[in-house]
Design a protein around this motif. Sequence first.
Motif, mmCIF file in Angstrom:
data_model
loop_
_atom_site.group_PDB
_atom_site.id
_atom_site.type_symbol
_atom_site.label_atom_id
_atom_site.label_comp_id
_atom_site.label_asym_id
_atom_site.label_seq_id
_atom_site.Cartn_x
_atom_site.Cartn_y
_atom_site.Cartn_z
ATOM 1 N N MET A 75 -44.633 -17.460 14.278
ATOM 2 C CA MET A 75 -43.284 -17.058 14.672
ATOM 3 C C MET A 75 -42.275 -18.177 14.432
ATOM 4 O O MET A 75 -41.122 -17.924 14.071
ATOM 5 N N VAL A 76 -42.696 -19.423 14.638
ATOM 6 C CA VAL A 76 -41.815 -20.548 14.319
ATOM 7 C C VAL A 76 -41.498 -20.550 12.828
ATOM 8 O O VAL A 76 -40.338 -20.736 12.414
ATOM 9 N N LEU A 77 -42.512 -20.314 12.007
ATOM 10 C CA LEU A 77 -42.292 -20.242 10.559
ATOM 11 C C LEU A 77 -41.347 -19.100 10.215
ATOM 12 O O LEU A 77 -40.452 -19.261 9.366
ATOM 13 N N TYR A 78 -41.516 -17.963 10.864
ATOM 14 C CA TYR A 78 -40.639 -16.816 10.625
ATOM 15 C C TYR A 78 -39.182 -17.180 10.902
ATOM 16 O O TYR A 78 -38.287 -16.902 10.087
ATOM 17 N N VAL A 79 -38.936 -17.821 12.039
ATOM 18 C CA VAL A 79 -37.574 -18.217 12.389
ATOM 19 C C VAL A 79 -37.037 -19.232 11.389
ATOM 20 O O VAL A 79 -35.872 -19.148 10.955
ATOM 21 N N LEU A 80 -37.858 -20.189 10.992
ATOM 22 C CA LEU A 80 -37.421 -21.207 10.031
ATOM 23 C C LEU A 80 -37.081 -20.592 8.677
ATOM 24 O O LEU A 80 -36.118 -21.012 8.020
ATOM 25 N N LEU A 81 -37.864 -19.595 8.252
ATOM 26 C CA LEU A 81 -37.564 -18.918 6.982
ATOM 27 C C LEU A 81 -36.177 -18.278 7.023
ATOM 28 O O LEU A 81 -35.430 -18.327 6.038
ATOM 29 N N GLY A 82 -35.851 -17.693 8.165
ATOM 30 C CA GLY A 82 -34.523 -17.112 8.309
ATOM 31 C C GLY A 82 -33.428 -18.161 8.360
ATOM 32 O O GLY A 82 -32.337 -17.979 7.799
ATOM 33 N N LEU A 83 -33.703 -19.284 9.002
ATOM 34 C CA LEU A 83 -32.699 -20.334 9.127
ATOM 35 C C LEU A 83 -32.343 -20.960 7.779
ATOM 36 O O LEU A 83 -31.197 -21.367 7.558
ATOM 37 N N VAL A 84 -33.322 -21.039 6.881
ATOM 38 C CA VAL A 84 -33.041 -21.660 5.579
ATOM 39 C C VAL A 84 -32.410 -20.673 4.594
ATOM 40 O O VAL A 84 -32.125 -21.043 3.448
ATOM 41 N N GLY A 85 -32.211 -19.435 5.027
ATOM 42 C CA GLY A 85 -31.469 -18.496 4.195
ATOM 43 C C GLY A 85 -32.232 -17.330 3.622
ATOM 44 O O GLY A 85 -31.640 -16.487 2.934
ATOM 45 N N LEU A 86 -33.533 -17.238 3.878
ATOM 46 C CA LEU A 86 -34.275 -16.081 3.394
ATOM 47 C C LEU A 86 -33.946 -14.860 4.253
ATOM 48 O O LEU A 86 -33.840 -14.966 5.481
ATOM 49 N N PRO A 87 -33.801 -13.690 3.640
ATOM 50 C CA PRO A 87 -33.354 -12.490 4.380
ATOM 51 C C PRO A 87 -34.477 -11.836 5.191
ATOM 52 O O PRO A 87 -34.875 -10.701 4.927
ATOM 53 N N VAL A 88 -34.978 -12.536 6.187
ATOM 54 C CA VAL A 88 -36.140 -12.054 6.925
ATOM 55 C C VAL A 88 -35.796 -11.465 8.291
ATOM 56 O O VAL A 88 -36.650 -10.841 8.930
ATOM 57 N N PHE A 89 -34.563 -11.661 8.744
ATOM 58 C CA PHE A 89 -34.176 -11.102 10.028
ATOM 59 C C PHE A 89 -33.786 -9.625 9.853
ATOM 60 O O PHE A 89 -33.796 -9.100 8.739
ATOM 61 N N ALA A 90 -33.475 -8.961 10.932
ATOM 62 C CA ALA A 90 -33.153 -7.528 10.884
ATOM 63 C C ALA A 90 -32.035 -7.253 9.884
ATOM 64 O O ALA A 90 -31.058 -8.015 9.798
ATOM 65 N N ASP A 91 -32.201 -6.181 9.118
ATOM 66 C CA ASP A 91 -31.221 -5.764 8.114
ATOM 67 C C ASP A 91 -31.007 -6.814 7.036
ATOM 68 O O ASP A 91 -29.935 -6.899 6.437
ATOM 69 N N GLY A 92 -32.017 -7.646 6.778
ATOM 70 C CA GLY A 92 -31.911 -8.635 5.727
ATOM 71 C C GLY A 92 -31.000 -9.806 6.055
ATOM 72 O O GLY A 92 -30.600 -10.546 5.155
ATOM 73 N N ALA A 93 -30.702 -9.999 7.311
ATOM 74 C CA ALA A 93 -29.827 -11.098 7.710
ATOM 75 C C ALA A 93 -30.578 -12.421 7.674
ATOM 76 O O ALA A 93 -31.818 -12.466 7.655
ATOM 77 N N SER A 94 -29.827 -13.515 7.681
ATOM 78 C CA SER A 94 -30.419 -14.851 7.682
ATOM 79 C C SER A 94 -29.377 -15.840 8.177
ATOM 80 O O SER A 94 -28.214 -15.495 8.393
ATOM 81 N N GLY A 95 -29.807 -17.086 8.337
ATOM 82 C CA GLY A 95 -28.873 -18.136 8.691
ATOM 83 C C GLY A 95 -28.848 -18.461 10.173
ATOM 84 O O GLY A 95 -29.316 -17.695 11.019
ATOM 85 N N ALA A 96 -28.254 -19.617 10.474
ATOM 86 C CA ALA A 96 -28.186 -20.087 11.857
ATOM 87 C C ALA A 96 -27.336 -19.172 12.733
ATOM 88 O O ALA A 96 -27.526 -19.115 13.949
ATOM 89 N N GLY A 97 -26.405 -18.453 12.110
ATOM 90 C CA GLY A 97 -25.542 -17.571 12.886
ATOM 91 C C GLY A 97 -26.313 -16.502 13.630
ATOM 92 O O GLY A 97 -25.916 -16.094 14.729
ATOM 93 N N VAL A 98 -27.423 -16.053 13.044
ATOM 94 C CA VAL A 98 -28.247 -15.037 13.721
ATOM 95 C C VAL A 98 -28.915 -15.640 14.949
ATOM 96 O O VAL A 98 -28.942 -15.038 16.020
ATOM 97 N N LEU A 99 -29.448 -16.848 14.788
ATOM 98 C CA LEU A 99 -30.137 -17.498 15.906
ATOM 99 C C LEU A 99 -29.172 -17.834 17.021
ATOM 100 O O LEU A 99 -29.525 -17.766 18.204
ATOM 101 N N LEU A 100 -27.930 -18.199 16.665
ATOM 102 C CA LEU A 100 -26.936 -18.541 17.678
ATOM 103 C C LEU A 100 -26.217 -17.317 18.218
ATOM 104 O O LEU A 100 -25.475 -17.419 19.202
ATOM 105 N N GLY A 101 -26.433 -16.162 17.597
ATOM 106 C CA GLY A 101 -25.767 -14.942 18.025
ATOM 107 C C GLY A 101 -26.475 -14.257 19.169
ATOM 108 O O GLY A 101 -27.441 -14.782 19.747
#
Length: 203
Positions: A75-101
């Motif tokens: 799960m840590v790897l999953y979150v990191l993949l999203g933070l570095v810009g891969l579209p792995v979050f819901a609806d293909g989202a990514s980036g720190a904005g999702v984690l801070l949202g």
Amino acid sequence: MTTAMSPIARPRPLADALLPRTATVSTALVVGGALLTAGAAQVSVPLWPVPITGQTLAVLLVGSALGARRGALSMVLYVLLGLVGLPVFADGASGAGVLLGPSGGYLLGFVAAAALVGRVAERFGDRRFTAALLSFLLGTVATFAVGMVWLAVALGLDLRHTLEYGLYPFVLGGLAKALVGAGVTSLGWTAALRPRRAPGTMD
């Protein structure tokens, strides 16, 4: 006089009953768990401020199958993949904005949930449907608990609105995912423990 628990009876994650526990296998499982969660995240029902997704089911299955440490690392790897810009979050989202949202707490809750479910598998076992269901319900509660705290902070919500936006829409889905996950885990153990015929033998 005490007797040692047999390898078959000893509680352990499902992956360890099917595969050798080597560094290579563990690494592949951690990566596979992250990718499974990324795929499940794309099964999404848009909802403000937090969408309904298939992530929770994937998190529960990964934690149960891999155990506490590997499940949490996945799960840590999953979150990191999203933070570095891969579209792995819901609806293909990514980036720190999702984690801070508003939904960021649920992502962090995935780490806690996978660790908790994995720990139950390692310490007590989750081969029976009822044991797996209880474990998965605890994991679901962990996800909600972390998620709702951050949701309240991110949006400045009071308790009533936190529950309205962060819990009530997900209760039935959470129960359904726990039931499905427990069924999948139980079936997986049934297959793993089924006696295997020696090569060349006949029924």
